[in-house]
Design a protein around this motif. Structure first.
Motif, PDB file in Angstrom:
ATOM      1  N   LEU A  17       0.672  -1.242  -0.350  1.00 26.28           N
ATOM      2  CA  LEU A  17       0.034   0.109  -0.113  1.00 26.28           C
ATOM      3  C   LEU A  17       0.686   1.407  -0.374  1.00 26.28           C
ATOM      4  O   LEU A  17       0.244   1.729   0.155  1.00 26.28           O
ATOM      5  CB  LEU A  17      -1.098   0.438   1.096  1.00 26.28           C
ATOM      6  CG  LEU A  17      -2.106  -0.515   1.709  1.00 26.28           C
ATOM      7  CD1 LEU A  17      -2.652  -1.217   2.712  1.00 26.28           C
ATOM      8  CD2 LEU A  17      -3.084  -0.413  -0.358  1.00 26.28           C
ATOM      9  N   GLY A  18       1.989   1.031   0.115  1.00 23.68           N
ATOM     10  CA  GLY A  18       3.423   1.891  -0.069  1.00 23.68           C
ATOM     11  C   GLY A  18       2.825   2.981   1.081  1.00 23.68           C
ATOM     12  O   GLY A  18       3.137   3.912   1.047  1.00 23.68           O
ATOM     13  N   ILE A  19       2.158   2.450   2.947  1.00 25.37           N
ATOM     14  CA  ILE A  19       2.165   3.119   3.978  1.00 25.37           C
ATOM     15  C   ILE A  19       3.708   2.847   4.881  1.00 25.37           C
ATOM     16  O   ILE A  19       4.362   1.902   4.820  1.00 25.37           O
ATOM     17  CB  ILE A  19       1.146   3.003   4.556  1.00 25.37           C
ATOM     18  CG1 ILE A  19      -0.353   3.047   3.479  1.00 25.37           C
ATOM     19  CG2 ILE A  19       0.900   3.205   6.042  1.00 25.37           C
ATOM     20  CD1 ILE A  19      -1.774   2.799   3.615  1.00 25.37           C
ATOM     21  N   GLU A  20       4.062   4.038   5.202  1.00 28.66           N
ATOM     22  CA  GLU A  20       5.116   3.506   6.117  1.00 28.66           C
ATOM     23  C   GLU A  20       4.935   3.352   7.122  1.00 28.66           C
ATOM     24  O   GLU A  20       3.986   3.214   7.864  1.00 28.66           O
ATOM     25  CB  GLU A  20       5.663   5.408   6.816  1.00 28.66           C
ATOM     26  CG  GLU A  20       7.662   4.912   6.746  1.00 28.66           C
ATOM     27  CD  GLU A  20       7.889   6.012   7.379  1.00 28.66           C
ATOM     28  OE1 GLU A  20       8.924   5.893   8.288  1.00 28.66           O
ATOM     29  OE2 GLU A  20       7.231   7.562   6.841  1.00 28.66           O
ATOM     30  N   MET A  21       5.914   2.128   7.454  1.00 33.44           N
ATOM     31  CA  MET A  21       5.737   1.200   8.704  1.00 33.44           C
ATOM     32  C   MET A  21       5.473   1.512  10.066  1.00 33.44           C
ATOM     33  O   MET A  21       7.036   2.257   9.665  1.00 33.44           O
ATOM     34  CB  MET A  21       6.228  -0.312   8.460  1.00 33.44           C
ATOM     35  CG  MET A  21       5.364  -1.578   9.287  1.00 33.44           C
ATOM     36  SD  MET A  21       6.027  -2.795   9.018  1.00 33.44           S
ATOM     37  CE  MET A  21       6.296  -4.272  10.179  1.00 33.44           C
ATOM     38  N   PRO A  22       5.253   1.802  10.724  1.00 31.01           N
ATOM     39  CA  PRO A  22       4.973   2.715  12.399  1.00 31.01           C
ATOM     40  C   PRO A  22       5.927   1.540  13.212  1.00 31.01           C
ATOM     41  O   PRO A  22       6.071   0.438  12.692  1.00 31.01           O
ATOM     42  CB  PRO A  22       4.435   2.768  12.982  1.00 31.01           C
ATOM     43  CG  PRO A  22       3.086   2.566  11.894  1.00 31.01           C
ATOM     44  CD  PRO A  22       3.188   1.892  10.722  1.00 31.01           C
TER      45      PRO A  22
END
Ligand code: PLP
Length: 358
Positions: A17-22
């Motif tokens: 999803l191209g979301i930065e992983m916390p």
């Protein structure tokens, strides 16, 4: 890019999803027992080291005999697998060029393992109660039917009487029944079909040790059925298919009655508390019998925004894009420890307050 077909390994969802992983995430997409393996596993860990220098028993002892004793069946009626997943891969070849019925939404490995063998798959969609007449009609023309009980992802448990009706009908039409009881440990052994197998050589029950005992990294599962069925599954497995640490730990896991009762009670408590929370926010909740549940937002058009919001906050739910009949409109949540369930509810409350009118 398509989302992964399985829960767990959360970094894949972030990547796709191209979301930065916390830095810290809570993975509600996987559904093993949140209480962790039985205490003896860590206590005896150093004693397992010597097992790696020898070849394991090719039949999966000591686990094979322990499982036979646990279910009161003969060792010739059991095959040990490197996880239940390995057994599905072997079973699938039986149906090469044949017709098989799958009831969706369900565990994706049934279709995935059948795919290389040119199996014609007849799909039935049933989120809860089965359309029995349709199931019977399809059984008449099928070589096999796969049934997940309780079902992953819905948590729905087909009543035992219905299963008996189905297998009886299947026997009459020479249709085999692959009954996946991977999550049955979270209910009650009284619900298992295993005691009925004697009368139904057309049925094989597949069980997993990785869910209840929280050992998915070790890989251990087994199947119970007629000698002929078991022999056939074995014929396609490699020699030494199960590893010595898994079979040693697995044998001792089956002794852990108190641990199982605690896990069942805990899963029920978490599931009920979480259902109440969701219903308060007018979500639709599927009544589950196991350690995960599915829900839908009151407005499912907001599902993607909700999913992405929680990912950014480090809460990973199981999307349902690849579950036919759920089609991304639902989410599956594996029950976790109390503090994690509370954390999820706090994050969800923030989103609900900003996005839903209660
Ligand atoms: C319904 C169901 N059956 C079987 C399996 C496979 O279990 P194992 O870890 O024993 O391979 C899974 C894993 O997610 C599952 O959800």
């Amino acid at each position: 890019m398509a989302l992964p077909n399985h829960g767990a390994n959360a970094h894949h969802v972030y990547e796709r999803l191209g979301i930065e992983m916390p830095e810290k995430i809570m993975d509600f997409s996987e559904n093993v027992n949140p209480l962790g393996p039985p205490a003896f596993v860590m206590e005896r860990w150093s004693t397992y080291a010597e097992l790696i220098t020898k070849y394991p028993d090719p039949a999966g002892e000591p686990f094979l005999s322990a499982a036979a004793k646990y279910h009161d069946v003969s060792v010739s009626n059991i095959i040990v697998g490197n996880g239940a997943a390995e057994l599905f891969a072997s079973i699938a070849k039986r149906y090469e060029n044949k017709r098989v019925v799958l009831i969706h939404p369900t565990f994706s490995e049934y279709a995935a393992t059948l795919a290389p063998y040119h199996v014609y798959i007849k799909e039935i969609i049933a989120i809860g109660q089965l359309p029995l007449e349709e199931v019977f009609d399809e059984i008449e023309f099928a070589e096999a039917i796969y049934i997940c009980r309780p079902n992953n992802p819905t948590g729905y448990l087909i009543p035992l009487e219905e299963i008996i009706q189905i297998v009886r009908y299947a026997k009459r039409y020479k249709c085999e029944v692959i009954l996946d009881e991977a999550f049955l440990d979270f209910i009650d052994e009284k619900e298992s079909f295993i005691p009925y197998l004697k009368d139904f050589p057309n049925v094989v029950v597949v069980r997993s040790m990785t869910k209840m005992y929280a050992i998915p990294g070790l890989r251990l599962g087994y199947a119970v059925g007629s000698e002929a069925f078991i022999k056939d599954i074995r014929s396609r497995l490699s020699h030494w298919n199960s590893n010595a640490i898994a079979t040693t730990i697995g044998a001792d896991c089956l002794q852990e009655e108190e641990y199982r009762i605690q896990a069942i009670t805990f899963a029920k408590e978490m599931r009920e508390g979480f259902s109440d929370f969701l219903e308060k926010w007018h979500c639709i909740v599927l009544p589950s019998t196991t350690n995960f549940l599915c829900f839908q937002l009151p407005d499912h058009a907001r599902s993607k925004a909700f999913f992405d919001y929680l990912l950014a906050k480090g809460c990973v739910l199981r999307h349902t894009e690849n579950f036919k009949g759920l089609d991304g409109k639902w989410f599956r949540v594996g029950m976790k420890e109390k503090a994690q369930m509370e954390h999820l509810q706090r994050e969800m409350t923030t989103w609900f307050e900003e996005n839903l009118s209660s």
